[in-house]
Motif scaffolding. Structure first.
Motif, PDB file in Angstrom:
ATOM      1  N   ALA A  29      56.819  17.812  -5.006  1.00 50.01           N
ATOM      2  CA  ALA A  29      57.248  16.096  -4.556  1.00 50.01           C
ATOM      3  C   ALA A  29      57.435  15.407  -3.171  1.00 50.01           C
ATOM      4  N   GLU A  30      57.897  15.317  -2.560  1.00 48.18           N
ATOM      5  CA  GLU A  30      58.307  15.521  -1.080  1.00 48.18           C
ATOM      6  C   GLU A  30      60.276  16.317  -0.944  1.00 48.18           C
ATOM      7  N   ASN A  31      60.439  15.883  -1.693  1.00 50.57           N
ATOM      8  CA  ASN A  31      62.075  16.687  -2.050  1.00 50.57           C
ATOM      9  C   ASN A  31      62.172  17.924  -2.587  1.00 50.57           C
ATOM     10  N   ALA A  32      61.094  18.759  -2.986  1.00 57.45           N
ATOM     11  CA  ALA A  32      60.644  19.441  -3.493  1.00 57.45           C
ATOM     12  C   ALA A  32      61.253  21.024  -2.799  1.00 57.45           C
ATOM     13  N   GLN A  33      61.996  21.785  -3.344  1.00 56.77           N
ATOM     14  CA  GLN A  33      62.681  23.255  -3.425  1.00 56.77           C
ATOM     15  C   GLN A  33      61.716  24.309  -3.633  1.00 56.77           C
ATOM     16  N   SER A  34      62.118  25.137  -3.053  1.00 57.59           N
ATOM     17  CA  SER A  34      61.549  26.218  -3.950  1.00 57.59           C
ATOM     18  C   SER A  34      62.455  27.680  -3.046  1.00 57.59           C
ATOM     19  N   ILE A  35      62.677  29.143  -4.319  1.00 57.19           N
ATOM     20  CA  ILE A  35      62.931  29.496  -4.510  1.00 57.19           C
ATOM     21  C   ILE A  35      63.218  30.778  -4.549  1.00 57.19           C
ATOM     22  N   VAL A  39      65.467  37.081  -0.803  1.00 57.24           N
ATOM     23  CA  VAL A  39      65.411  36.824   0.705  1.00 57.24           C
ATOM     24  C   VAL A  39      63.914  37.880   1.718  1.00 57.24           C
ATOM     25  N   PRO A  40      62.209  36.447   2.010  1.00 55.38           N
ATOM     26  CA  PRO A  40      61.263  37.392   2.122  1.00 55.38           C
ATOM     27  C   PRO A  40      61.555  37.919   3.193  1.00 55.38           C
ATOM     28  N   PRO A  41      60.387  38.786   3.525  1.00 54.34           N
ATOM     29  CA  PRO A  41      61.118  39.743   5.594  1.00 54.34           C
ATOM     30  C   PRO A  41      60.499  38.787   5.846  1.00 54.34           C
ATOM     31  N   VAL A  42      59.658  37.662   5.979  1.00 54.28           N
ATOM     32  CA  VAL A  42      59.435  36.586   7.583  1.00 54.28           C
ATOM     33  C   VAL A  42      60.383  36.391   7.120  1.00 54.28           C
ATOM     34  N   ARG A  43      61.177  34.787   6.516  1.00 52.79           N
ATOM     35  CA  ARG A  43      62.687  34.588   6.832  1.00 52.79           C
ATOM     36  C   ARG A  43      63.276  34.723   7.103  1.00 52.79           C
ATOM     37  N   GLN A  44      64.655  34.122   6.710  1.00 50.48           N
ATOM     38  CA  GLN A  44      65.879  33.914   6.782  1.00 50.48           C
ATOM     39  C   GLN A  44      66.881  33.703   5.501  1.00 50.48           C
ATOM     40  N   PHE A  45      65.922  33.314   4.579  1.00 44.45           N
ATOM     41  CA  PHE A  45      66.799  32.667   3.296  1.00 44.45           C
ATOM     42  C   PHE A  45      65.959  32.336   2.657  1.00 44.45           C
ATOM     43  N   ARG A  46      66.381  32.303   1.403  1.00 39.60           N
ATOM     44  CA  ARG A  46      65.569  32.198  -0.136  1.00 39.60           C
ATOM     45  C   ARG A  46      65.328  31.099  -0.884  1.00 39.60           C
ATOM     46  N   ILE A  47      66.066  29.973  -0.322  1.00 41.08           N
ATOM     47  CA  ILE A  47      66.110  28.589  -0.887  1.00 41.08           C
ATOM     48  C   ILE A  47      65.231  27.691   0.063  1.00 41.08           C
ATOM     49  N   THR A  48      63.981  27.585  -0.433  1.00 42.39           N
ATOM     50  CA  THR A  48      63.471  26.094   0.927  1.00 42.39           C
ATOM     51  C   THR A  48      63.262  24.999   0.267  1.00 42.39           C
ATOM     52  N   ALA A  53      58.499  21.869   4.592  1.00 44.95           N
ATOM     53  CA  ALA A  53      58.868  23.734   4.709  1.00 44.95           C
ATOM     54  C   ALA A  53      58.404  24.011   4.271  1.00 44.95           C
ATOM     55  N   ILE A  54      58.510  23.727   2.254  1.00 45.31           N
ATOM     56  CA  ILE A  54      56.997  25.220   1.661  1.00 45.31           C
ATOM     57  C   ILE A  54      56.158  25.119   2.003  1.00 45.31           C
ATOM     58  N   LYS A  55      55.413  23.952   3.116  1.00 47.30           N
ATOM     59  CA  LYS A  55      54.519  24.556   3.576  1.00 47.30           C
ATOM     60  C   LYS A  55      54.419  25.275   4.475  1.00 47.30           C
ATOM     61  N   GLY A  56      55.225  25.060   5.348  1.00 48.02           N
ATOM     62  CA  GLY A  56      55.979  26.194   6.389  1.00 48.02           C
ATOM     63  C   GLY A  56      55.637  27.523   5.977  1.00 48.02           C
ATOM     64  N   ASP A 112      57.957  13.219 -12.347  1.00 46.03           N
ATOM     65  CA  ASP A 112      57.219  12.001 -12.454  1.00 46.03           C
ATOM     66  C   ASP A 112      55.142  12.882 -11.904  1.00 46.03           C
ATOM     67  N   GLY A 113      55.300  13.759 -12.023  1.00 48.72           N
ATOM     68  CA  GLY A 113      53.764  14.369 -11.996  1.00 48.72           C
ATOM     69  C   GLY A 113      53.647  14.853 -10.857  1.00 48.72           C
ATOM     70  N   LYS A 114      54.833  14.926  -9.940  1.00 48.88           N
ATOM     71  CA  LYS A 114      54.749  16.562  -8.708  1.00 48.88           C
ATOM     72  C   LYS A 114      55.337  17.318  -9.194  1.00 48.88           C
ATOM     73  N   ILE A 115      55.458  18.766  -8.689  1.00 49.14           N
ATOM     74  CA  ILE A 115      56.161  19.948  -8.732  1.00 49.14           C
ATOM     75  C   ILE A 115      57.310  19.693  -8.205  1.00 49.14           C
ATOM     76  N   VAL A 116      58.778  20.061  -8.127  1.00 50.45           N
ATOM     77  CA  VAL A 116      59.557  19.314  -8.156  1.00 50.45           C
ATOM     78  C   VAL A 116      60.670  20.263  -7.263  1.00 50.45           C
ATOM     79  N   LEU A 117      59.993  22.048  -8.173  1.00 49.88           N
ATOM     80  CA  LEU A 117      60.810  22.958  -7.990  1.00 49.88           C
ATOM     81  C   LEU A 117      60.234  24.050  -8.436  1.00 49.88           C
ATOM     82  N   GLU A 118      60.259  24.725  -7.671  1.00 45.78           N
ATOM     83  CA  GLU A 118      59.772  26.571  -7.788  1.00 45.78           C
ATOM     84  C   GLU A 118      60.503  27.300  -8.217  1.00 45.78           C
TER      85      GLU A 118
END
Length: 125
Positions: A29-35, A39-48, A53-56, A112-118
């Motif tokens: 989904a366009e407003n999906a979130q990833s947690i 904090v991953p080594p290549v990022r500065q935060f846990r929640i995307t 932003a998830i693609k990034g 609604d048929g889309k991933i909204v949270l991982e």
């Protein structure tokens, strides 16, 4: 439950085929979130937040790692709207050349048929 199983199977196959980045547009989904668990080594935060932003986040991870081996197991469904996937991977950090074994579980919530949270759960060392 049939739709959940189909979404889960499609997702898992895309990951096995190493199309994880390509499947974001069609499956999230366009407003999906990833947690992340930490904090991953290549990022500065846990929640995307947000599909772009998830693609990034995935692009950053792929730019920093070479996948040597990838095992994707699932989906494990939890009706009405969740499934999980187990990942095991061997990767090389491109910057350092260090090889790393990774093991994690991810839980995906669908609406609604889309991933909204991982949500990622790591196996501690």
């Amino acid at each position: 439950m049939k739709e959940l199983v189909e979404i889960g199977r499609t997702f898992v196959q895309a990951m096995r085929d190493r199309r994880g980045l390509a499947n974001v547009d069609e499956m999230y989904a366009e407003n999906a979130q990833s947690i992340e668990a930490v904090v991953p080594p290549v990022r500065q935060f846990r929640i995307t937040k947000g599909r772009d932003a998830i693609k990034g986040k995935r692009e950053d991870w792929l730019a920093a790692h070479e996948i040597i081996e990838l095992e994707v197991d699932g989906p494990y469904v939890h009706p009405p709207n969740r499934f999980s996937v187990r990942y095991k991977a061997k990767v090389t950090q491109k910057e350092t050349g260090q090889r790393i074994a990774l093991s994690e579980i991810a839980v995906y919530s669908v609406a609604d048929g889309k991933i909204v949270l991982e949500e990622f759960f790591m196996l501690p060392k």
